[in-house]
Motif scaffolding. Structure first.
Motif, PDB file in Angstrom:
ATOM      1  N   VAL A  48       0.836  -1.191   0.000  1.00 58.83           N
ATOM      2  CA  VAL A  48       0.000   0.000   0.000  1.00 58.83           C
ATOM      3  C   VAL A  48       0.876   1.248   0.000  1.00 58.83           C
ATOM      4  O   VAL A  48       0.625   2.200  -0.725  1.00 58.83           O
ATOM      5  CB  VAL A  48      -0.959   0.000   1.215  1.00 58.83           C
ATOM      6  CG1 VAL A  48      -1.708   1.313   1.314  1.00 58.83           C
ATOM      7  CG2 VAL A  48      -1.926  -1.174   1.125  1.00 58.83           C
ATOM      8  N   ASN A  49       1.940   1.220   0.788  1.00 58.05           N
ATOM      9  CA  ASN A  49       2.804   2.388   0.948  1.00 58.05           C
ATOM     10  C   ASN A  49       4.229   2.023   0.534  1.00 58.05           C
ATOM     11  O   ASN A  49       4.946   1.347   1.267  1.00 58.05           O
ATOM     12  CB  ASN A  49       2.754   2.851   2.406  1.00 58.05           C
ATOM     13  CG  ASN A  49       3.497   4.144   2.628  1.00 58.05           C
ATOM     14  OD1 ASN A  49       4.619   4.318   2.167  1.00 58.05           O
ATOM     15  ND2 ASN A  49       2.869   5.056   3.357  1.00 58.05           N
ATOM     16  N   LEU A  50       4.636   2.489  -0.628  1.00 54.97           N
ATOM     17  CA  LEU A  50       5.952   2.137  -1.163  1.00 54.97           C
ATOM     18  C   LEU A  50       7.084   2.741  -0.332  1.00 54.97           C
ATOM     19  O   LEU A  50       8.115   2.102  -0.140  1.00 54.97           O
ATOM     20  CB  LEU A  50       6.056   2.580  -2.622  1.00 54.97           C
ATOM     21  CG  LEU A  50       7.211   2.018  -3.428  1.00 54.97           C
ATOM     22  CD1 LEU A  50       7.264   0.503  -3.374  1.00 54.97           C
ATOM     23  CD2 LEU A  50       7.112   2.490  -4.870  1.00 54.97           C
ATOM     24  N   ALA A  51       6.918   3.941   0.173  1.00 54.96           N
ATOM     25  CA  ALA A  51       7.950   4.567   1.006  1.00 54.96           C
ATOM     26  C   ALA A  51       8.206   3.726   2.264  1.00 54.96           C
ATOM     27  O   ALA A  51       9.361   3.489   2.640  1.00 54.96           O
ATOM     28  CB  ALA A  51       7.549   5.985   1.386  1.00 54.96           C
ATOM     29  N   ARG A  52       7.159   3.260   2.885  1.00 56.36           N
ATOM     30  CA  ARG A  52       7.306   2.409   4.071  1.00 56.36           C
ATOM     31  C   ARG A  52       7.973   1.085   3.705  1.00 56.36           C
ATOM     32  O   ARG A  52       8.818   0.575   4.438  1.00 56.36           O
ATOM     33  CB  ARG A  52       5.942   2.151   4.712  1.00 56.36           C
ATOM     34  CG  ARG A  52       6.040   1.581   6.107  1.00 56.36           C
ATOM     35  CD  ARG A  52       4.705   1.572   6.802  1.00 56.36           C
ATOM     36  NE  ARG A  52       3.854   2.596   6.197  1.00 56.36           N
ATOM     37  CZ  ARG A  52       2.546   2.674   6.324  1.00 56.36           C
ATOM     38  NH1 ARG A  52       1.909   1.834   7.074  1.00 56.36           N
ATOM     39  NH2 ARG A  52       1.846   3.606   5.724  1.00 56.36           N
ATOM     40  N   ALA A  53       7.610   0.539   2.554  1.00 53.50           N
ATOM     41  CA  ALA A  53       8.236  -0.707   2.103  1.00 53.50           C
ATOM     42  C   ALA A  53       9.733  -0.501   1.869  1.00 53.50           C
ATOM     43  O   ALA A  53      10.541  -1.381   2.192  1.00 53.50           O
ATOM     44  CB  ALA A  53       7.558  -1.205   0.830  1.00 53.50           C
ATOM     45  N   LEU A  54      10.113   0.658   1.326  1.00 51.29           N
ATOM     46  CA  LEU A  54      11.531   0.941   1.123  1.00 51.29           C
ATOM     47  C   LEU A  54      12.277   1.058   2.454  1.00 51.29           C
ATOM     48  O   LEU A  54      13.445   0.682   2.550  1.00 51.29           O
ATOM     49  CB  LEU A  54      11.711   2.205   0.287  1.00 51.29           C
ATOM     50  CG  LEU A  54      11.403   2.026  -1.201  1.00 51.29           C
ATOM     51  CD1 LEU A  54      11.355   3.383  -1.906  1.00 51.29           C
ATOM     52  CD2 LEU A  54      12.409   1.108  -1.858  1.00 51.29           C
ATOM     53  N   GLU A  55      11.617   1.556   3.486  1.00 52.26           N
ATOM     54  CA  GLU A  55      12.220   1.586   4.819  1.00 52.26           C
ATOM     55  C   GLU A  55      12.465   0.165   5.317  1.00 52.26           C
ATOM     56  O   GLU A  55      13.513  -0.140   5.886  1.00 52.26           O
ATOM     57  CB  GLU A  55      11.329   2.344   5.794  1.00 52.26           C
ATOM     58  CG  GLU A  55      11.273   3.832   5.534  1.00 52.26           C
ATOM     59  CD  GLU A  55      10.257   4.554   6.425  1.00 52.26           C
ATOM     60  OE1 GLU A  55       9.699   3.931   7.349  1.00 52.26           O
ATOM     61  OE2 GLU A  55      10.024   5.743   6.171  1.00 52.26           O
ATOM     62  N   GLU A  56      11.503  -0.720   5.092  1.00 46.71           N
ATOM     63  CA  GLU A  56      11.649  -2.120   5.503  1.00 46.71           C
ATOM     64  C   GLU A  56      12.759  -2.808   4.717  1.00 46.71           C
ATOM     65  O   GLU A  56      13.501  -3.628   5.260  1.00 46.71           O
ATOM     66  CB  GLU A  56      10.330  -2.857   5.334  1.00 46.71           C
ATOM     67  CG  GLU A  56       9.262  -2.391   6.304  1.00 46.71           C
ATOM     68  CD  GLU A  56       7.912  -3.049   6.076  1.00 46.71           C
ATOM     69  OE1 GLU A  56       7.854  -4.130   5.449  1.00 46.71           O
ATOM     70  OE2 GLU A  56       6.907  -2.476   6.527  1.00 46.71           O
ATOM     71  N   VAL A  57      12.889  -2.459   3.445  1.00 52.16           N
ATOM     72  CA  VAL A  57      13.959  -3.007   2.611  1.00 52.16           C
ATOM     73  C   VAL A  57      15.313  -2.590   3.184  1.00 52.16           C
ATOM     74  O   VAL A  57      16.246  -3.390   3.267  1.00 52.16           O
ATOM     75  CB  VAL A  57      13.775  -2.544   1.142  1.00 52.16           C
ATOM     76  CG1 VAL A  57      15.025  -2.754   0.326  1.00 52.16           C
ATOM     77  CG2 VAL A  57      12.593  -3.263   0.510  1.00 52.16           C
TER      78      VAL A  57
END
Length: 137
Positions: A48-57
Protein backbone atom coordinates in the motif's frame (compact mmCIF):
# COMPACT_ATOMS: atom_id res chain seq x y z
CA UNK A 1 6.02 -3.36 -18.66
CA UNK A 2 5.51 -5.14 -15.33
CA UNK A 3 5.56 -8.52 -17.05
CA UNK A 4 8.75 -7.67 -18.94
CA UNK A 5 10.38 -6.37 -15.75
CA UNK A 6 9.37 -9.55 -13.93
CA UNK A 7 10.88 -11.66 -16.70
CA UNK A 8 14.18 -9.77 -16.46
CA UNK A 9 14.14 -9.90 -12.66
CA UNK A 10 13.69 -13.67 -12.72
CA UNK A 11 16.40 -14.04 -15.38
CA UNK A 12 18.92 -12.14 -13.23
CA UNK A 13 17.97 -13.89 -9.96
CA UNK A 14 16.24 -11.00 -8.21
CA UNK A 15 14.66 -12.13 -4.95
CA UNK A 16 11.34 -10.30 -5.57
CA UNK A 17 9.58 -7.44 -7.28
CA UNK A 18 7.74 -4.88 -5.15
CA UNK A 19 5.03 -2.63 -6.58
CA UNK A 20 2.53 -0.22 -5.13
CA UNK A 21 -0.82 -1.98 -5.10
CA UNK A 22 -2.89 0.81 -6.60
CA UNK A 23 -0.53 1.48 -9.52
CA UNK A 24 0.16 -2.11 -10.59
CA UNK A 25 -1.81 -4.04 -13.17
CA UNK A 26 -3.84 -7.04 -12.05
CA UNK A 27 -2.47 -10.54 -12.46
CA UNK A 28 -3.97 -11.55 -15.78
CA UNK A 29 -3.33 -13.78 -18.73
CA UNK A 30 -1.74 -10.89 -20.60
CA UNK A 31 0.62 -10.16 -17.72
CA UNK A 32 1.46 -13.84 -17.31
CA UNK A 33 2.21 -14.10 -21.02
CA UNK A 34 4.53 -11.09 -21.01
CA UNK A 35 6.23 -12.40 -17.84
CA UNK A 36 6.95 -15.70 -19.65
CA UNK A 37 6.88 -17.85 -16.52
CA UNK A 38 8.29 -15.31 -14.07
CA UNK A 39 5.01 -15.15 -12.13
CA UNK A 40 5.61 -18.75 -11.08
CA UNK A 41 9.20 -18.26 -9.88
CA UNK A 42 9.47 -14.65 -8.67
CA UNK A 43 7.57 -13.33 -5.65
CA UNK A 44 5.48 -10.26 -6.47
CA UNK A 45 4.91 -8.17 -3.36
CA UNK A 46 2.18 -5.54 -3.60
CA UNK A 47 2.30 -2.85 -0.95
CA UNK A 48 0.00 0.00 0.00
CA UNK A 49 2.80 2.39 0.95
CA UNK A 50 5.95 2.14 -1.16
CA UNK A 51 7.95 4.57 1.01
CA UNK A 52 7.31 2.41 4.07
CA UNK A 53 8.24 -0.71 2.10
CA UNK A 54 11.53 0.94 1.12
CA UNK A 55 12.22 1.59 4.82
CA UNK A 56 11.65 -2.12 5.50
CA UNK A 57 13.96 -3.01 2.61
CA UNK A 58 16.68 -0.85 4.20
CA UNK A 59 16.07 -2.49 7.58
CA UNK A 60 16.64 -5.84 5.86
CA UNK A 61 20.11 -4.67 4.79
CA UNK A 62 19.52 -3.56 1.19
CA UNK A 63 21.06 -0.43 -0.35
CA UNK A 64 18.27 1.36 -2.25
CA UNK A 65 19.25 2.89 -5.58
CA UNK A 66 16.72 4.97 -7.48
CA UNK A 67 17.18 5.18 -11.24
CA UNK A 68 16.92 8.68 -12.68
CA UNK A 69 18.31 9.83 -16.02
CA UNK A 70 19.29 13.19 -14.50
CA UNK A 71 21.43 11.73 -11.69
CA UNK A 72 25.11 12.66 -11.51
CA UNK A 73 26.39 9.19 -10.64
CA UNK A 74 26.13 6.24 -12.96
CA UNK A 75 24.69 2.97 -11.75
CA UNK A 76 28.15 1.37 -11.88
CA UNK A 77 29.47 4.07 -9.53
CA UNK A 78 26.54 3.72 -7.12
CA UNK A 79 26.35 -0.08 -6.88
CA UNK A 80 27.55 -1.39 -3.52
CA UNK A 81 29.09 -4.80 -2.91
CA UNK A 82 26.14 -5.96 -0.80
CA UNK A 83 22.45 -6.47 -1.44
CA UNK A 84 20.77 -3.81 -3.56
CA UNK A 85 17.17 -2.81 -4.26
CA UNK A 86 16.68 -1.08 -7.61
CA UNK A 87 13.93 1.53 -7.52
CA UNK A 88 12.30 2.49 -10.81
CA UNK A 89 9.70 5.14 -11.46
CA UNK A 90 6.86 5.43 -13.90
CA UNK A 91 7.64 6.11 -17.53
CA UNK A 92 7.47 9.81 -18.21
CA UNK A 93 7.02 10.93 -14.60
CA UNK A 94 9.98 9.03 -13.19
CA UNK A 95 10.48 8.66 -9.45
CA UNK A 96 8.19 10.61 -7.15
CA UNK A 97 9.95 12.99 -4.75
CA UNK A 98 8.85 11.00 -1.67
CA UNK A 99 10.30 7.83 -3.15
CA UNK A 100 13.62 9.52 -3.98
CA UNK A 101 13.80 10.58 -0.32
CA UNK A 102 13.71 6.88 0.63
CA UNK A 103 16.63 5.92 -1.63
CA UNK A 104 20.23 5.75 -0.43
CA UNK A 105 21.51 6.86 -3.84
CA UNK A 106 20.17 8.01 -7.18
CA UNK A 107 21.94 6.86 -10.32
CA UNK A 108 21.58 6.93 -14.08
CA UNK A 109 22.32 4.53 -16.86
CA UNK A 110 25.06 5.97 -19.11
CA UNK A 111 23.06 6.21 -22.34
CA UNK A 112 23.81 8.38 -25.36
CA UNK A 113 22.78 12.02 -25.21
CA UNK A 114 20.97 11.37 -28.49
CA UNK A 115 18.29 9.52 -26.48
CA UNK A 116 16.34 11.14 -23.68
CA UNK A 117 15.49 7.93 -21.86
CA UNK A 118 14.75 4.23 -22.10
CA UNK A 119 11.55 2.30 -21.72
CA UNK A 120 11.28 1.34 -18.02
CA UNK A 121 11.44 -2.38 -18.76
CA UNK A 122 14.63 -1.88 -20.81
CA UNK A 123 16.16 0.23 -18.04
CA UNK A 124 15.21 -2.45 -15.51
CA UNK A 125 16.85 -5.19 -17.58
CA UNK A 126 20.09 -3.22 -17.95
CA UNK A 127 20.17 -2.32 -14.24
CA UNK A 128 19.45 -5.91 -13.21
CA UNK A 129 22.25 -7.12 -15.48
CA UNK A 130 24.64 -4.55 -13.99
CA UNK A 131 23.75 -5.64 -10.45
CA UNK A 132 24.03 -9.33 -11.31
CA UNK A 133 27.44 -9.03 -12.97
CA UNK A 134 29.16 -6.50 -10.71
CA UNK A 135 32.47 -7.49 -9.26
CA UNK A 136 32.40 -7.72 -5.51
CA UNK A 137 35.51 -7.70 -3.38
Amino acid sequence: NVGAIMRSAAAFNACAIVTQDRHAPPESGTLAKSASGALEVLPWVRVVNLARALEEVADAGYWRIGLDGEAESTLAQALPAGPVALVLGAEGDGLRHNIVQHCDAVARLPISEAMESLNVSNAAAIALYAAATRETL
